[in-house]
Design an enzyme around this catalytic site. Structure first.
Site, PDB file in Angstrom:
ATOM      1  N   SER A 255       0.826  -1.203   0.000  1.00  0.00           N
ATOM      2  CA  SER A 255       0.000   0.000   0.000  1.00  0.00           C
ATOM      3  C   SER A 255       0.866   1.262   0.000  1.00  0.00           C
ATOM      4  O   SER A 255       1.722   1.402  -0.860  1.00  0.00           O
ATOM      5  CB  SER A 255      -0.945  -0.064   1.191  1.00  0.00           C
ATOM      6  OG  SER A 255      -2.089   0.660   0.918  1.00  0.00           O
TER       7      SER A 255
ATOM      8  N   HIS B 226      -7.618  -5.634   0.210  1.00  0.00           N
ATOM      9  CA  HIS B 226      -6.392  -4.831   0.256  1.00  0.00           C
ATOM     10  C   HIS B 226      -5.532  -5.250   1.452  1.00  0.00           C
ATOM     11  O   HIS B 226      -5.631  -4.665   2.537  1.00  0.00           O
ATOM     12  CB  HIS B 226      -6.824  -3.365   0.374  1.00  0.00           C
ATOM     13  CG  HIS B 226      -5.699  -2.385   0.444  1.00  0.00           C
ATOM     14  ND1 HIS B 226      -4.933  -2.062  -0.638  1.00  0.00           N
ATOM     15  CD2 HIS B 226      -5.215  -1.647   1.472  1.00  0.00           C
ATOM     16  CE1 HIS B 226      -4.034  -1.153  -0.291  1.00  0.00           C
ATOM     17  NE2 HIS B 226      -4.180  -0.893   0.997  1.00  0.00           N
TER      18      HIS B 226
HETATM   19  C1  GCU Z   1      -5.448   4.745   1.924  1.00  0.00           C
HETATM   20  C2  GCU Z   1      -4.899   5.539   0.766  1.00  0.00           C
HETATM   21  C3  GCU Z   1      -4.077   4.659  -0.191  1.00  0.00           C
HETATM   22  C4  GCU Z   1      -3.051   3.884   0.574  1.00  0.00           C
HETATM   23  C5  GCU Z   1      -3.701   3.132   1.706  1.00  0.00           C
HETATM   24  C6  GCU Z   1      -2.724   2.404   2.633  1.00  0.00           C
HETATM   25  O1  GCU Z   1      -6.417   3.842   1.473  1.00  0.00           O
HETATM   26  O2  GCU Z   1      -5.987   6.145   0.113  1.00  0.00           O
HETATM   27  O3  GCU Z   1      -3.444   5.458  -1.173  1.00  0.00           O
HETATM   28  O4  GCU Z   1      -2.366   3.019  -0.304  1.00  0.00           O
HETATM   29  O5  GCU Z   1      -4.392   4.035   2.537  1.00  0.00           O
HETATM   30  O6  GCU Z   1      -1.568   2.750   2.676  1.00  0.00           O
HETATM   31  O7  GCU Z   1      -3.183   1.496   3.323  1.00  0.00           O
END
Ligand code: GCU
Length: 432
Positions: free
Chosen positions: A270, A411
């Site tokens: 992420s 995710h």
């Molecule tokens: C949020 C953000 C993302 C990021 C994520 C994370 O969802 O919008 O861009 O990748 O956090 O780091 O878990």
């Protein structure tokens, strides 16, 4: 942060927006987050900048040209996306404060190392946790990853120092609890060790806390010019600082004789996947890059209006980037670079990008298309691109020098992801 499991796409957006509030402490009430698009027919049209054409219009036709073009692209990312990072220090200062030859029930050797960012001050510093597989000829290849919850969370090993975690609400540090040991299921240290790799990790907020204004408590002020009190518009943001921390970990790994510093893979999930890509782009000592669900501001094409967008990031996470990126929020097509070029900056080194079906916020197709568009650079350098422009089916990894998969689920980082990463690392770093 790690899980995003909602069937309604609006719910995904709402959750992520709420997460933004949680992480940044507050959002400016005047700014309304744009409504995210999840309709492929409304993505819009765009032309990607060509990585194989110099800014003066001349074509890039060979490796020597690419070495120059690479610097142009790197500078564009520094000027307008992640900001400029300070030059590496001449010497690094570190202290190995723990060694256990019989960690994890005899399966590993554990080391813990404080790496200092200043030649004189003891803070800020990052604590590296390093496991080496026992009974394996050394030096060994390493997988290095920043973590979200403190080093103690990646394993239940009671010998691991409890991290000082940043609380975004109070903007203060709190000691991680004993109960938090082993609570981060996105890592499987025994699995990595069993495959012959060492594993190294750092709590990312040791480097810079992850909230608006967090730079005040991180490494940025150490590098201010005389009289400077805040980051300049082209100074690094948090992603730049976290990537810098990875490079300093690499400085240490180069000194550790048990580690083969020529075979260090940098991995991140992420926001830390975005960070891994930027770390690899700037620091060619990283032999391989793994970006798990990196999404917007990482591997997703910024020109695609799908899921998270730069305008949205400028509300929730502007401090991850340099100030200049804001200039492009309303006309992203004018940004001189896009995500395919971030991947290409790593060429010809292997890069693995992943996506998840339940992570539409990160724009899986945009992540895939960025890898496709990085392919010509890899091919110019005699390596392989993805070899296709057709998005693969779920759970059907494509692994060449560039690698991609989209798996079912949400995710996060799963066992399935790790199995693919280790196969990919075997193909390129040959642990066995
Ligand atoms: C949020 C953000 C993302 C990021 C994520 C994370 O969802 O919008 O861009 O990748 O956090 O780091 O878990």
């Amino acid at each position: 942060m790690m899980l995003r499991n909602f069937s309604s796409k609006l719910a995904v957006f709402g959750f992520t927006a709420a997460l933004g509030v949680l992480l940044t402490g507050s959002i400016c009430s005047a700014q309304k987050p744009p409504v995210a698009n999840y309709d492929e027919s409304k993505v819009g049209t765009y032309t990607l900048p060509d990585p194989l054409v110099f800014q003066n219009g001349k074509p890039v036709t060979n490796g020597r040209d690419w070495a120059k073009r690479r610097l142009e692209i790197l500078k564009l990312f520094e000027d307008d996306v992640y900001g400029h990072s300070p030059r590496p220090p001449k010497n690094i200062r570190y202290k190995v404060f723990d060694v256990d030859q019989h960690a994890l029930g005899g399966k590993a050797i554990r080391k813990q190392v404080s790496i200092y960012f200043s030649p004189t001050k003891d803070t800020p510093r990052e604590d590296l946790l390093l496991y080496l597989p026992a009974g394996v000829p050394r030096p060994v290849p390493i997988i290095l990853s920043l973590n979200f919850r403190g080093n103690q969370a990646v394993t239940s090993d009671r010998g691991v120092k409890l991290a000082m975690l940043w609380d975004p609400k109070t903007q203060k540090q709190v000691r991680a609890t004993e109960q938090s040991r082993g609570s981060d299921s996105t890592f499987d240290v025994p699995k990595v060790l069993a495959r012959g790799y060492g594993f190294a990790t750092i709590y990312y907020q040791d480097i810079e806390p992850d909230f608006a204004g967090g730079w005040r408590h991180g490494i940025q002020p150490l590098f201010f010019k005389p009289g400077q009190t805040a980051p300049a518009p082209d100074d690094w943001g948090a992603i730049g600082a976290w990537a810098y921390g990875l490079s300093r970990a690499m400085d240490y790994l180069e000194k550790d004789k048990d580690v083969d510093a020529k075979r260090v893979a940098v991995m991140g999930h992420s926001r830390l996947g975005k960070t891994a890509l930027w770390a690899g782009a700037q620091d060619t000592r990283f032999a391989l890059v793994i970006a798990n669900c990196p999404g917007e501001g990482g591997a997703s094409l910024m020109r695609r209006n799908y899921g998270e967008t730069i305008p949205s990031m400028m509300i929730h996470f502007p401090f991850w980037f340099c100030g200049n990126l804001r200039k492009y929020a309303d006309h992203i097509n004018d940004l001189p670079v896009d995500a395919h070029e971030l991947i290409a900056l790593n060429a010809p080194r292997p890069v693995y990008v992943t996506a998840a079906e339940g992570d539409q916020w990160a724009d899986p197709r945009g992540e895939f298309l960025a890898e496709v568009a990085a392919g010509p650079v890899y091919r110019l350098l005699g390596a392989e691109g993805l070899g296709t422009d057709q998005m693969p089916a779920l759970n059907h990894p494509i692994q060449h020098t560039l690698a991609f998969h989209i798996r079912d689920g949400v995710h996060t980082v799963t066992e399935y992801d790790w199995d693919q990463f280790l196969n990919f690392a075997d193909a390129h770093l040959r642990a066995k």
